[in-house]
Scaffold this active site. Structure first.
Site, PDB file in Angstrom:
ATOM      1  N   LYS A 249     -21.867  65.833  86.263  1.00  0.00           N
ATOM      2  CA  LYS A 249     -22.509  66.786  86.047  1.00  0.00           C
ATOM      3  C   LYS A 249     -23.927  66.194  86.049  1.00  0.00           C
ATOM      4  CE  LYS A 249     -21.580  69.215  82.314  1.00  0.00           C
ATOM      5  NZ  LYS A 249     -21.179  69.482  80.768  1.00  0.00           N
TER       6      LYS A 249
ATOM      7  N   ARG B 174     -27.393  63.927  69.195  1.00  0.00           N
ATOM      8  CA  ARG B 174     -27.666  64.892  68.281  1.00  0.00           C
ATOM      9  C   ARG B 174     -28.393  64.553  66.941  1.00  0.00           C
ATOM     10  NH1 ARG B 174     -25.012  69.409  70.174  1.00  0.00           N
ATOM     11  NH2 ARG B 174     -23.365  69.003  71.868  1.00  0.00           N
TER      12      ARG B 174
ATOM     13  N   THR C 278     -25.583  77.236  83.970  1.00  0.00           N
ATOM     14  CA  THR C 278     -26.364  77.167  83.023  1.00  0.00           C
ATOM     15  C   THR C 278     -27.023  78.392  82.918  1.00  0.00           C
ATOM     16  OG1 THR C 278     -26.495  74.775  83.058  1.00  0.00           O
ATOM     17  CG2 THR C 278     -27.890  75.987  81.346  1.00  0.00           C
TER      18      THR C 278
ATOM     19  N   ARG D 255     -12.711  76.818  83.143  1.00  0.00           N
ATOM     20  CA  ARG D 255     -13.544  75.521  82.403  1.00  0.00           C
ATOM     21  C   ARG D 255     -13.076  75.415  81.012  1.00  0.00           C
ATOM     22  NH1 ARG D 255     -18.714  75.411  79.671  1.00  0.00           N
ATOM     23  NH2 ARG D 255     -19.185  73.293  79.374  1.00  0.00           N
TER      24      ARG D 255
END
Length: 500
Positions: A247, A98, A305, A57
């Site tokens: 995702k 963010r 994760t 990845r």
């Protein structure tokens, strides 16, 4: 020691050095490993692939296009030296939801204190507030909403929104540092799944020959259809078509799971952001639902994760992590994924080895009785019927192997959707197909010219198995192919063979 230049980087030429014996453990579940500073070294990566990595990845949240292109060459060279093809997955960054930066790099928020998230702030943050990378936040929230920062470790409740400033009260305090992520409990942030950076990164992914592109934060099927169109445009004239992985990390994506699966090649159960939005307790059931639906719809699924998070700093996983990985395997996931463990961890090789052992042990304990009878499905295609027939026959005859001679990989994909403790070997003349099949559960892809006359091609396939010690004289195996040979989409023949 000799040296070789790969992707603009200088590495020792390992061809002249003795390599350790292969440590690869035969298993159905595949391993995805994230490339990072500790795993970009050619020798380390070669050993990781030898140990069991199937997909590498690339995290496009870090690094330039040139960095990714150079590392892709390193991956392909490591794959050659390990003697095993791997897939490359380009993981797009997605929207940057963010906070901005602080004057001191971080602040300590106290429960009950006031804290302001200000989209118009141009100065560095302090104890009272901070700017925002995500400028749309004031329009996405209202009084009473709960915001979760830094993977949910910090909880803020919105008191009021004035212009570009979101005034909050700290419900759960802690350390908040630069550029930490923001989630809204229950979802609802309007940030688009594909940013201008993602569009540029798709071009880079096509250029480096990525086998899969993972799309971050899709909300619905439209986001994935747009990603597909962008890949098609970027690949115009090249013939390269990467698989698309959605995702699943937004709460609002869950009601659209079936539609997202329909237009994607697979999904990633991205449990980090998803858990923050829907709550930790909801994730295990959602994981099982997503894996089950993906398999039913003949799609791929990756579970990701914090699977081996403690091995970032420790040489062994916790028992809880072992159970987590094993449960994903027992759920039927195609692959389990490592993130920081192999990108920045102290024990990347050991982590891969431990994960491989866990996968193999879980598979050995699988109960395939429920799937062993291959309950009837509504089939309208000949090639799908042949694939299912091969599984049924091989299962009841106790065959040593199933061989799928495939151009596109579709036959192998359909076979891999059913649990069966018989290895599937997919023989293809296309290296792009071989790499893509590296993610398919229980499929070992091999490169072989399948365009020969039928009897010759079938003999060559058997020779492939014999040379690798997969079958011995007297063993039975099943093989599927299409007549005439070499034409894609034409699997129409099943043959049961006994090795002479």
């Amino acid at each position: 020691r000799q040296w070789a230049r790969i992707g603009g980087l200088l590495f020792p030429n390992l061809r002249s050095l003795p390599m350790p014996p292969a440590m690869y453990i035969r298993r159905a579940t595949k391993i995805v490993a994230t490339l990072g500073p500790v795993s970009s070294d050619l020798e380390v990566l070669t050993r990781m692939i030898s140990t069991g990595v199937n997909v590498v990845r690339f995290n496009f949240s870090h690094g330039s296009a040139q960095d990714h292109l150079a590392r892709a060459e390193v991956v392909r060279e490591a794959s050659r030296r390990a003697g095993r093809e791997v897939a490359i997955m380009a993981d797009l960054q997605g929207p940057k939801i963010r906070v901005g930066k602080f004057a001191q790099g971080k602040v300590q928020l106290q429960e009950g204190a006031s804290f302001t998230l200000d989209a118009a702030r141009s100065t560095l943050g302090d104890q009272g507030g901070v700017g925002l990378d995500y400028k749309e936040l004031p329009r996405d929230v209202r009084a009473g909403d709960v915001l979760l920062l830094n993977d949910g470790l910090i909880v803020l409740r919105v008191q009021r929104v004035l212009g570009e400033a979101v005034h909050t009260e700290v419900v759960v305090g802690g350390e908040l540092s630069d550029n930490k992520g923001i989630n809204k409990q229950g979802g609802g942030l309007t940030a688009p799944a594909l940013t201008a950076k993602d569009m540029k990164d798709i071009e880079t992914a096509i250029q480096l020959g990525a086998d899969y592109v993972a799309v971050s934060f899709p909300k619905n099927a439209t986001d994935m259809e747009m990603a597909r169109q962008l890949c098609t445009v970027a690949a115009a004239g090249t013939g390269h078509r990467p698989g698309l992985i959605a995702k699943m990390e937004r709460a609002e994506a869950i009601p659209h799971l079936e539609d997202i699966l329909r237009v994607s090649d697979g999904i990633m159960v991205a449990r980090g952001d998803l858990a923050v939005e829907v709550g930790n307790a909801a994730v295990p059931a959602l994981q099982k639902k997503m894996i089950r639906m993906a398999r039913q719809m003949d799609k791929l699924v990756i579970t990701a994760t914090q699977m081996m998070e403690s091995m970032i700093t420790n040489a062994l996983p916790t028992r809880a992590e072992v159970s987590d990985v094993a449960n994903a395997v027992l759920d039927g996931t195609d692959a389990v994924m490592l993130s920081a463990e192999t990108a920045v961890g102290k024990y990347p090789l050991e982590t891969v080895r431990e994960m491989a052992h866990i996968c193999a042990a879980a598979e050995a304990a699988e109960d395939i009785g429920a799937d062993g009878n291959f309950a009837p499905r509504h089939l309208t295609r000949i090639d799908q019927s042949i694939a299912l027939g091969a599984l049924f026959t091989a299962h009841h005859l106790g065959a040593k192997a199933i061989v799928a001679m495939t151009d596109s990989g579709s036959t192998a994909l359909w076979m891999s959707r059913h649990r069966i403790h018989i290895p599937i070997y997919a023989l293809t003349p296309k290296i792009a197909t071989q790499r893509k099949m590296a993610l398919y559960r229980n499929v070992s892809p091999l490169l072989m010219d399948t365009s020969a006359e039928r009897d010759r091609a079938l003999q060559q396939a058997e020779n492939h198995l014999r040379e690798r010690g997969i079958v011995q004289p007297g063993d039975v195996y099943a093989i599927t192919c299409g007549e005439p040979m070499g034409q894609p989409g034409g699997t129409n023949m099943l043959q049961i063979c006994r090795v002479a």
